[in-house]
Design a protein around this motif. Sequence first.
Motif, short mmCIF file in Angstrom:
data_model
loop_
_atom_site.label_atom_id
_atom_site.label_comp_id
_atom_site.label_asym_id
_atom_site.label_seq_id
_atom_site.Cartn_x
_atom_site.Cartn_y
_atom_site.Cartn_z
N TYR A 274 -7.01 11.92 -9.46
CA TYR A 274 -6.34 12.74 -8.45
C TYR A 274 -7.29 13.75 -7.80
O TYR A 274 -7.05 14.17 -6.68
N GLU A 275 -8.37 14.11 -8.49
CA GLU A 275 -9.30 15.08 -7.93
C GLU A 275 -10.18 14.46 -6.85
O GLU A 275 -10.43 15.05 -5.80
N LYS A 276 -10.67 13.21 -7.12
CA LYS A 276 -11.56 12.53 -6.15
C LYS A 276 -10.74 11.67 -5.18
O LYS A 276 -11.30 11.16 -4.22
N ASN A 277 -9.48 11.50 -5.47
CA ASN A 277 -8.58 10.71 -4.64
C ASN A 277 -9.07 9.23 -4.53
O ASN A 277 -9.11 8.65 -3.44
N GLU A 278 -9.43 8.64 -5.69
CA GLU A 278 -9.87 7.24 -5.75
C GLU A 278 -9.57 6.70 -7.15
O GLU A 278 -9.23 7.44 -8.08
N PRO B 135 1.68 8.18 -16.25
CA PRO B 135 0.43 8.94 -16.24
C PRO B 135 -0.43 8.74 -17.47
O PRO B 135 -1.63 9.02 -17.42
N ILE B 136 0.13 8.24 -18.60
CA ILE B 136 -0.66 8.13 -19.82
C ILE B 136 -1.31 6.74 -19.94
O ILE B 136 -2.52 6.63 -20.12
N GLN B 137 -0.50 5.70 -19.86
CA GLN B 137 -1.05 4.35 -19.96
C GLN B 137 -0.66 3.47 -18.80
O GLN B 137 -1.05 2.31 -18.74
N GLY B 138 0.09 3.94 -17.87
CA GLY B 138 0.61 3.13 -16.79
C GLY B 138 -0.25 3.15 -15.55
O GLY B 138 -1.46 3.33 -15.60
N PHE B 139 0.43 3.00 -14.43
CA PHE B 139 -0.21 2.85 -13.12
C PHE B 139 -1.03 4.08 -12.74
O PHE B 139 -2.18 3.96 -12.31
N SER B 140 -0.48 5.25 -12.92
CA SER B 140 -1.16 6.48 -12.49
C SER B 140 -2.31 6.88 -13.40
O SER B 140 -3.13 7.71 -13.03
N ALA C 12 0.84 -1.21 0.00
CA ALA C 12 0.00 0.00 0.00
C ALA C 12 0.87 1.25 0.00
O ALA C 12 0.59 2.22 -0.74
N MET C 13 1.94 1.26 0.79
CA MET C 13 2.84 2.42 0.82
C MET C 13 3.53 2.59 -0.54
O MET C 13 3.70 3.71 -1.02
N GLN C 14 3.90 1.50 -1.16
CA GLN C 14 4.58 1.57 -2.46
C GLN C 14 3.62 2.11 -3.53
O GLN C 14 4.02 2.93 -4.37
N ALA C 15 2.36 1.66 -3.50
CA ALA C 15 1.37 2.16 -4.47
C ALA C 15 1.14 3.65 -4.26
O ALA C 15 1.06 4.42 -5.23
N LYS C 16 1.05 4.10 -2.99
CA LYS C 16 0.87 5.54 -2.70
C LYS C 16 2.06 6.34 -3.20
O LYS C 16 1.89 7.40 -3.80
N ARG C 17 3.24 5.81 -3.01
CA ARG C 17 4.46 6.50 -3.48
C ARG C 17 4.47 6.61 -5.00
O ARG C 17 4.83 7.65 -5.56
N MET C 18 4.05 5.52 -5.71
CA MET C 18 4.02 5.55 -7.17
C MET C 18 2.99 6.56 -7.66
O MET C 18 3.21 7.25 -8.67
N LEU C 19 1.84 6.65 -6.96
CA LEU C 19 0.83 7.64 -7.35
C LEU C 19 1.32 9.06 -7.10
O LEU C 19 1.07 9.96 -7.90
N ASP C 20 2.02 9.28 -5.99
CA ASP C 20 2.54 10.61 -5.69
C ASP C 20 3.59 11.03 -6.72
O ASP C 20 3.68 12.21 -7.06
N MET C 21 4.36 10.07 -7.21
CA MET C 21 5.39 10.39 -8.21
C MET C 21 4.80 10.43 -9.63
O MET C 21 5.50 10.79 -10.56
#
Length: 176
Positions: A169-173, A159-164, A146-155
């Motif tokens: 980001y607006e609704k935080n879900e 953003p185009i086709q990957g994890f993020s 969970a911490m690793q996923a949060k870190r990847m989202l923060d970084m």
Amino acid sequence: MLSLPSLRLGAGLRRGLLAAANVRAAHHGHEGQVSQQVQSPGEAYYDRRIFPLPDVPFQTELSAEQKALKEKEKGSWKQLSNEEKAAIYRIKFNQTYKEMNKTSNEWKTVAGAILTFIGFTSLIVWWQRVYVYPPRPHTLSDEWKAMQAKRMLDMRIGPIQGFSSNWDYEKNEWKK
């Protein structure tokens, strides 16, 4: 010049012709003498449905009673009883078709062996997990993931086709 395979073929043919001549001489004695039939190494008795007539009879050495039955067999079969017919059959064959087709309990032995093998293998795997393998690394725990996923989202990784790209980001879900 002759090659090695052709020499082998010639030697094999000579051996085969000599063996055939010996068998022929054994079967056809000289001067009207009757010789014993010699069983070749390839002849054997077997009970199989697909080969109904074996090479040799089941019993080759007969008792006095069986010899008397064989003499009686040369006469009319109407004079033979059912027991005598069955005894004559058993001289030539070991099993009937019904006995050959009878189901065996061999599947129980096979199933037992397979289950024993699976159980023994399971014990070995359990022993290795407990005593051989090192403990699981902390990076495989749910909190770390969970911490690793949060870190990847923060970084904002991918953003185009990957994890993020699947995170709102607006609704935080996660996007639906």
